[in-house]
Design an enzyme around this catalytic site. Structure first.
Site, PDB file in Angstrom:
ATOM      1  N   ASP A  88       0.958  -1.014   0.050  1.00  0.00           N
ATOM      2  CA  ASP A  88       0.118   0.238  -0.266  1.00  0.00           C
ATOM      3  C   ASP A  88       0.870   1.174   0.347  1.00  0.00           C
ATOM      4  O   ASP A  88       2.216   1.054   0.928  1.00  0.00           O
ATOM      5  CB  ASP A  88      -0.985  -0.142   1.364  1.00  0.00           C
ATOM      6  CG  ASP A  88      -2.039  -0.624   1.078  1.00  0.00           C
ATOM      7  OD1 ASP A  88      -2.167  -1.746   0.092  1.00  0.00           O
ATOM      8  OD2 ASP A  88      -2.776  -1.060   2.216  1.00  0.00           O
ATOM      9  N   HIS A 145       5.009  -7.550  -0.172  1.00  0.00           N
ATOM     10  CA  HIS A 145       4.590  -8.823  -0.553  1.00  0.00           C
ATOM     11  C   HIS A 145       5.403  -8.968  -1.965  1.00  0.00           C
ATOM     12  O   HIS A 145       5.141  -8.512  -2.765  1.00  0.00           O
ATOM     13  CB  HIS A 145       3.276  -8.485  -0.115  1.00  0.00           C
ATOM     14  CG  HIS A 145       2.097  -8.671   0.612  1.00  0.00           C
ATOM     15  ND1 HIS A 145       1.928 -10.057   0.945  1.00  0.00           N
ATOM     16  CD2 HIS A 145       2.400  -8.009   1.708  1.00  0.00           C
ATOM     17  CE1 HIS A 145       1.836 -10.291   2.306  1.00  0.00           C
ATOM     18  NE2 HIS A 145       1.328  -8.686   3.207  1.00  0.00           N
ATOM     19  N   SER A 248       8.616   3.691   5.274  1.00  0.00           N
ATOM     20  CA  SER A 248       9.344   3.993   4.019  1.00  0.00           C
ATOM     21  C   SER A 248       8.932   3.965   3.107  1.00  0.00           C
ATOM     22  O   SER A 248       7.783   4.447   2.121  1.00  0.00           O
ATOM     23  CB  SER A 248      10.533   3.590   4.590  1.00  0.00           C
ATOM     24  OG  SER A 248      12.097   3.437   3.654  1.00  0.00           O
TER      25      SER A 248
END
Length: 283
Positions: A88, A145, A248
């Protein structure tokens, strides 16, 4: 105020000391103080706890547990695409690598070799390839992921600075993503090599991967490398590969003529884990 002027104080801040302190506070179990910090953070950044596997703020004993909270199993379905978005966040930049140069922001480029810790042979595999840089803001889900199936070959921890990685800093600090501390993860896939670089930042207490655990600290100040050629560490598309303890950026690299990005993508646009990121290259 210009972006360079806006980021000037970061050159003077004791970024490493602040990062160590933030890491200690985030990992501490301070009871009511921890709960107050978590609730304040949720309110300040409008965090959507309804997506969390456990939406109760009081269930997290430390801020790190809250920050790296897992999502509900149905919160991020995977698109039917060769590559899906691994996080995200918001798109910083994406597009072609021009020879070995990656576009950071107007007036700023950096080299693949610098990003990859000086490994010229590895960098050469991505000459005239493609890249995508995605920024994870404080309110975002902070696990990373896999965008596709991949077999792990190498991991490289590259020491560096700890500038913020927000959009203003990306416009104001030359070579930001090849300058900050980072963890380079190298995979082999059905469509060739793929690299995912986890870039550290101010108050990012640590970065971790599912196969290694916490990578930093320690921060010995020298490049460290782990090789996995003789192991069969294979991760499926959508599987968790790592996480940031505080926010980050990820930078991904592909060889030339491997993929075409989603036509709906645009710099600064929001993205979510599991959305279609790219299709296979066609001539």
């Amino acid at each position: 105020m210009s972006d360079r002027l806006a980021v000037a104080p970061q050159y003077l801040l004791p970024k490493r000391a602040l990062t160590v302190l933030a890491g200690r506070v985030a990992g501490a179990r301070l009871g009511g103080l921890t709960q107050a910090l978590i609730r304040r953070f949720i309110a300040r950044y409008n965090v959507n706890m309804a997506e969390a596997a456990d939406p109760r703020p009081e269930s997290y004993a430390s801020f790190n547990e809250f920050f790296t909270r897992p999502l509900r199993s149905d919160a991020r379905p995977l698109a039917q695409a060769p590559w899906v978005c691994p996080v995200d966040g918001a798109i910083s930049q994406f597009g072609p690598i021009e020879r070995d140069q990656i576009f950071q922001a107007k007036g700023h480029h950096y080299s693949t070799r610098a990003l990859l810790g000086g490994d010229a042979a590895l960098a050469a595999r991505f000459e005239d390839g493609a890249f995508a840089t995605i920024y994870l803001s404080p309110r975002d889900y902070h696990r990373i992921h896999m965008p596709c199936d991949g077999r792990l070959l190498r991991m490289i921890h590259v020491p560096g600075d700890l500038f913020s990685v927000n959009p203003v800093t990306a416009r104001g600090v030359p070579g930001l993503f090849a300058r900050n501390e980072r963890v380079v993860c190298v995979f082999d896939t059905d469509r060739g090599p793929f690299v995912n670089v986890l870039v550290g930042a101010t108050i990012v207490g640590s970065m971790a991967t599912v196969w290694h655990g916490q990578v930093n600290p320690p921060r010995p100040g020298t490049v460290r490398e782990w090789r996995y050629d003789d192991q069969n560490i294979t991760l499926k598309q959508g599987a968790e590969m790592g996480r940031f303890l505080l926010g980050s950026t990820v930078v991904m690299l592909w060889p030339r003529e491997t993929l075409r990005f989603n036509t709906a993508w645009a710099p600064a646009g929001p993205v979510r884990l599991g959305e279609a990121m790219a299709e296979a290259w066609t001539a």
